[in-house]
Design a protein around this motif. Structure first.
Motif, PDB file in Angstrom:
ATOM      1  N   MET A  37       1.114  -1.042  -0.245  1.00  0.00           N
ATOM      2  CA  MET A  37      -0.003  -0.032  -0.174  1.00  0.00           C
ATOM      3  C   MET A  37       0.571   0.901  -0.034  1.00  0.00           C
ATOM      4  SD  MET A  37      -3.573  -0.649   2.134  1.00  0.00           S
ATOM      5  CE  MET A  37      -4.070  -2.903   2.122  1.00  0.00           C
ATOM      6  N   ASN A  38       1.781   1.034   0.857  1.00  0.00           N
ATOM      7  CA  ASN A  38       2.392   2.725   0.273  1.00  0.00           C
ATOM      8  C   ASN A  38       3.851   2.434   0.025  1.00  0.00           C
ATOM      9  OD1 ASN A  38       4.491   0.694   2.245  1.00  0.00           O
ATOM     10  ND2 ASN A  38       4.815   2.999   3.496  1.00  0.00           N
ATOM     11  N   LEU A  39       4.212   1.457  -1.005  1.00  0.00           N
ATOM     12  CA  LEU A  39       5.675   1.133  -1.887  1.00  0.00           C
ATOM     13  C   LEU A  39       6.571   0.669  -1.312  1.00  0.00           C
ATOM     14  CD1 LEU A  39       4.399   4.174  -4.962  1.00  0.00           C
ATOM     15  CD2 LEU A  39       3.202   1.782  -4.302  1.00  0.00           C
ATOM     16  N   LEU A  40       6.657   0.179  -0.111  1.00  0.00           N
ATOM     17  CA  LEU A  40       7.760  -0.907   0.059  1.00  0.00           C
ATOM     18  C   LEU A  40       7.867  -2.226  -0.585  1.00  0.00           C
ATOM     19  CD1 LEU A  40       7.441  -0.204   3.878  1.00  0.00           C
ATOM     20  CD2 LEU A  40       9.366   0.535   2.820  1.00  0.00           C
ATOM     21  N   GLU A  41       7.004  -2.526  -1.213  1.00  0.00           N
ATOM     22  CA  GLU A  41       7.039  -3.271  -1.832  1.00  0.00           C
ATOM     23  C   GLU A  41       6.376  -2.733  -3.314  1.00  0.00           C
ATOM     24  OE1 GLU A  41       8.351  -6.649  -1.640  1.00  0.00           O
ATOM     25  OE2 GLU A  41       8.867  -6.552   0.813  1.00  0.00           O
ATOM     26  N   PRO A  42       6.738  -3.559  -4.521  1.00  0.00           N
ATOM     27  CA  PRO A  42       6.294  -2.954  -5.937  1.00  0.00           C
ATOM     28  C   PRO A  42       5.411  -4.285  -5.924  1.00  0.00           C
ATOM     29  CG  PRO A  42       8.210  -3.736  -5.841  1.00  0.00           C
ATOM     30  CD  PRO A  42       8.863  -3.595  -4.493  1.00  0.00           C
ATOM     31  N   VAL A  43       4.082  -3.856  -6.248  1.00  0.00           N
ATOM     32  CA  VAL A  43       3.082  -4.899  -6.676  1.00  0.00           C
ATOM     33  C   VAL A  43       4.125  -5.656  -8.248  1.00  0.00           C
ATOM     34  CG1 VAL A  43       1.241  -3.660  -5.409  1.00  0.00           C
ATOM     35  CG2 VAL A  43       1.662  -3.276  -7.957  1.00  0.00           C
ATOM     36  N   ASP A  44       3.420  -7.210  -8.855  1.00  0.00           N
ATOM     37  CA  ASP A  44       3.678  -7.569  -9.460  1.00  0.00           C
ATOM     38  C   ASP A  44       2.027  -6.689 -10.733  1.00  0.00           C
ATOM     39  OD1 ASP A  44       5.967  -8.809  -9.782  1.00  0.00           O
ATOM     40  OD2 ASP A  44       4.240  -9.700  -7.513  1.00  0.00           O
ATOM     41  N   LEU A  82      -4.680   5.937  -4.993  1.00  0.00           N
ATOM     42  CA  LEU A  82      -4.161   7.063  -3.578  1.00  0.00           C
ATOM     43  C   LEU A  82      -4.556   8.213  -4.387  1.00  0.00           C
ATOM     44  CD1 LEU A  82      -3.871   7.912  -1.323  1.00  0.00           C
ATOM     45  CD2 LEU A  82      -0.788   8.632  -2.177  1.00  0.00           C
ATOM     46  N   ASP A  83      -5.847   8.837  -3.702  1.00  0.00           N
ATOM     47  CA  ASP A  83      -7.345   9.972  -3.883  1.00  0.00           C
ATOM     48  C   ASP A  83      -6.900   9.694  -5.966  1.00  0.00           C
ATOM     49  OD1 ASP A  83      -7.331  11.031  -1.642  1.00  0.00           O
ATOM     50  OD2 ASP A  83      -5.941  12.020  -1.820  1.00  0.00           O
ATOM     51  N   ASP A  84      -7.349   8.831  -6.647  1.00  0.00           N
ATOM     52  CA  ASP A  84      -7.795   8.210  -7.573  1.00  0.00           C
ATOM     53  C   ASP A  84      -6.407   8.264  -8.862  1.00  0.00           C
ATOM     54  OD1 ASP A  84     -10.339   7.404  -7.627  1.00  0.00           O
ATOM     55  OD2 ASP A  84     -11.282   9.403  -8.609  1.00  0.00           O
ATOM     56  N   ILE A  85      -4.777   8.499  -8.194  1.00  0.00           N
ATOM     57  CA  ILE A  85      -3.848   8.384  -9.061  1.00  0.00           C
ATOM     58  C   ILE A  85      -3.353   6.899  -8.857  1.00  0.00           C
ATOM     59  CG2 ILE A  85      -2.089   9.535  -9.705  1.00  0.00           C
ATOM     60  CD1 ILE A  85      -3.342  11.685  -8.671  1.00  0.00           C
ATOM     61  N   ASP A  86      -2.941   6.332  -9.973  1.00  0.00           N
ATOM     62  CA  ASP A  86      -2.334   5.230  -9.609  1.00  0.00           C
ATOM     63  C   ASP A  86      -0.955   5.263  -9.467  1.00  0.00           C
ATOM     64  OD1 ASP A  86      -1.903   2.334  -9.372  1.00  0.00           O
ATOM     65  OD2 ASP A  86      -2.245   2.007 -12.362  1.00  0.00           O
ATOM     66  N   ILE A  87      -0.923   4.521  -7.605  1.00  0.00           N
ATOM     67  CA  ILE A  87       0.730   4.864  -7.341  1.00  0.00           C
ATOM     68  C   ILE A  87       1.667   4.193  -7.949  1.00  0.00           C
ATOM     69  CG2 ILE A  87      -0.103   6.885  -6.008  1.00  0.00           C
ATOM     70  CD1 ILE A  87      -0.088   4.270  -3.843  1.00  0.00           C
ATOM     71  N   ALA A  88       0.692   2.338  -8.591  1.00  0.00           N
ATOM     72  CA  ALA A  88       1.322   1.209  -8.249  1.00  0.00           C
ATOM     73  C   ALA A  88       2.033   0.614  -9.795  1.00  0.00           C
ATOM     74  CB  ALA A  88       0.212  -0.255  -8.542  1.00  0.00           C
ATOM     75  N   GLU A  89       1.929   1.695 -10.468  1.00  0.00           N
ATOM     76  CA  GLU A  89       2.807   2.135 -12.016  1.00  0.00           C
ATOM     77  C   GLU A  89       3.825   1.589 -11.927  1.00  0.00           C
ATOM     78  OE1 GLU A  89       1.363   5.394 -14.561  1.00  0.00           O
ATOM     79  OE2 GLU A  89      -0.854   4.618 -14.725  1.00  0.00           O
ATOM     80  N   PRO A  90       4.587   1.546 -13.153  1.00  0.00           N
ATOM     81  CA  PRO A  90       6.398   1.193 -12.696  1.00  0.00           C
ATOM     82  C   PRO A  90       6.740   2.452 -13.313  1.00  0.00           C
ATOM     83  CG  PRO A  90       5.045  -0.588 -14.371  1.00  0.00           C
ATOM     84  CD  PRO A  90       3.772   0.573 -14.087  1.00  0.00           C
ATOM     85  N   GLY A  91       7.426   2.767 -12.032  1.00  0.00           N
ATOM     86  CA  GLY A  91       8.326   4.020 -12.397  1.00  0.00           C
ATOM     87  C   GLY A  91       7.777   5.064 -11.653  1.00  0.00           C
ATOM     88  N   PHE A  92       6.193   4.910 -10.901  1.00  0.00           N
ATOM     89  CA  PHE A  92       5.920   5.730  -9.633  1.00  0.00           C
ATOM     90  C   PHE A  92       7.249   6.166  -9.035  1.00  0.00           C
ATOM     91  CE2 PHE A  92       3.225   8.107  -7.055  1.00  0.00           C
ATOM     92  CZ  PHE A  92       1.705   8.754  -8.159  1.00  0.00           C
ATOM     93  N   ASP A  93       7.293   7.318  -8.378  1.00  0.00           N
ATOM     94  CA  ASP A  93       8.208   7.651  -7.509  1.00  0.00           C
ATOM     95  C   ASP A  93       7.331   7.780  -5.859  1.00  0.00           C
ATOM     96  OD1 ASP A  93       9.753   8.598  -5.549  1.00  0.00           O
ATOM     97  OD2 ASP A  93       9.923  11.013  -5.796  1.00  0.00           O
ATOM     98  N   PRO A  94       8.199   6.645  -5.012  1.00  0.00           N
ATOM     99  CA  PRO A  94       7.240   6.583  -3.973  1.00  0.00           C
ATOM    100  C   PRO A  94       7.721   6.868  -2.642  1.00  0.00           C
ATOM    101  CG  PRO A  94       9.511   4.968  -4.151  1.00  0.00           C
ATOM    102  CD  PRO A  94       9.552   5.796  -5.647  1.00  0.00           C
ATOM    103  N   PRO A 117       6.708  10.577  -2.092  1.00  0.00           N
ATOM    104  CA  PRO A 117       5.971  10.938  -1.731  1.00  0.00           C
ATOM    105  C   PRO A 117       4.808  10.507  -1.428  1.00  0.00           C
ATOM    106  CG  PRO A 117       6.795  11.708  -4.279  1.00  0.00           C
ATOM    107  CD  PRO A 117       7.719  10.435  -3.513  1.00  0.00           C
ATOM    108  N   VAL A 118       4.994   9.449  -1.633  1.00  0.00           N
ATOM    109  CA  VAL A 118       3.698   8.431  -1.185  1.00  0.00           C
ATOM    110  C   VAL A 118       4.198   7.981   0.174  1.00  0.00           C
ATOM    111  CG1 VAL A 118       2.325   6.420  -1.621  1.00  0.00           C
ATOM    112  CG2 VAL A 118       2.818   7.253  -3.934  1.00  0.00           C
ATOM    113  N   ARG A 119       5.504   7.384   0.377  1.00  0.00           N
ATOM    114  CA  ARG A 119       5.334   7.411   1.160  1.00  0.00           C
ATOM    115  C   ARG A 119       5.366   8.255   2.446  1.00  0.00           C
ATOM    116  NH1 ARG A 119      10.694   4.448  -0.160  1.00  0.00           N
ATOM    117  NH2 ARG A 119      10.126   2.419  -1.082  1.00  0.00           N
TER     118      ARG A 119
END
Length: 242
Positions: free
Chosen positions: A49-56, A62-74, A76-78
């Motif tokens: 959920m907070n990108l400590l682990e990338p999803v496969d 998060l507020d309608d923005i896909d934070i799991a996209e490859p290359g998304f900077d983790p 600011p999410v954390r």
């Protein structure tokens, strides 16, 4: 609108599929409790959920923005999604207040003087005002865990994740940490907890999710899930832990 929403989230470690296409919606101000046996995927799901682990596979909104996209900077999410673990992870050579100030000073470039009033307010709010200058080995386990929660809150997150934060504590110290969660609940903090504290989940959760073998087998309001579970696997788990 959902504050955080998981859609078909899958996470593998090699050939081991730990989360299998999980769907979960967390609304603003909601407390969601994840229950299930050890190894069911609760901790991994929180770390996704907070990108400590990338999803496969899958989407995390998060507020309608896909934070799991490859290359998304983790990073600011954390800052927006804080996490507290069962191990306190406090630096032993720093006082409690130094531990709490470290991340805001480094990440937000804030001075100690500017931070001190709001950090002091957090320590006071959670009954730790007289422990600010103590080192971790001078604190009880419950106090250390409360300092770890204050440290996460000092970053002003919008969502808090808690991973079995009472499981390393002596039974008499559990209550003081759960009281912190009650305070956050009353303040309207959006929270997701992996927990073995069934009484607490039943009393305060808006929604309880039972995980089994990497899937959410059943979810619902606590009264329904604890009193009248639909799945036989849920019933057998609750029969063992209640």
């Amino acid at each position: 609108m959902a504050k955080l929403e998981l859609q078909s989230v899958t996470k593998c470690f090699g050939d081991n599929v730990v989360c299998r296409g999980i769907d979960l919606r967390i609304d603003e101000g909601e407390m969601v409790c994840l229950i299930g046996a050890s190894g069911s995927g609760k901790s991994t799901l929180l770390r996704c959920m907070n990108l400590l682990e990338p999803v496969d596979d899958g989407v995390i909104l998060l507020d309608d923005i896909d934070i799991a996209e490859p290359g998304f900077d983790p990073q600011p999410v954390r800052q927006r999604i804080g996490i507290v673990f069962q191990s306190f992870n406090l630096f032993p050579h720093m006082t409690a207040v130094e531990n709490v100030m470290l991340a805001p000073r480094r990440v937000h470039n804030r001075s100690r003087e500017a931070l001190l009033p709001e950090v002091t307010e957090l320590f006071t709010r959670f009954g730790l005002a007289d422990r600010m200058q103590h080192y971790p080995d001078q604190l009880s386990g419950g106090q250390q865990q409360r300092v770890a929660i204050v440290r996460a809150l000092a970053m002003k997150p919008e969502i808090m994740l808690f991973d079995e934060i009472t499981s390393a504590l002596d039974p008499e110290l559990v209550g003081e940490v759960l009281d912190v969660l009650r305070t956050l609940r009353e303040a309207g903090m959006t929270m997701v907890l992996a927990t073995h504290e069934m009484g607490f989940a039943r009393e305060l959760a808006d929604k309880v999710c039972f995980l089994d073998n990497g899937v959410i087998l059943e979810e619902g309001p606590p009264e329904q899930l604890f009193s009248n579970p639909k799945q036989e696997r849920t019933r057998s788990f609750l029969a063992r832990v209640l």
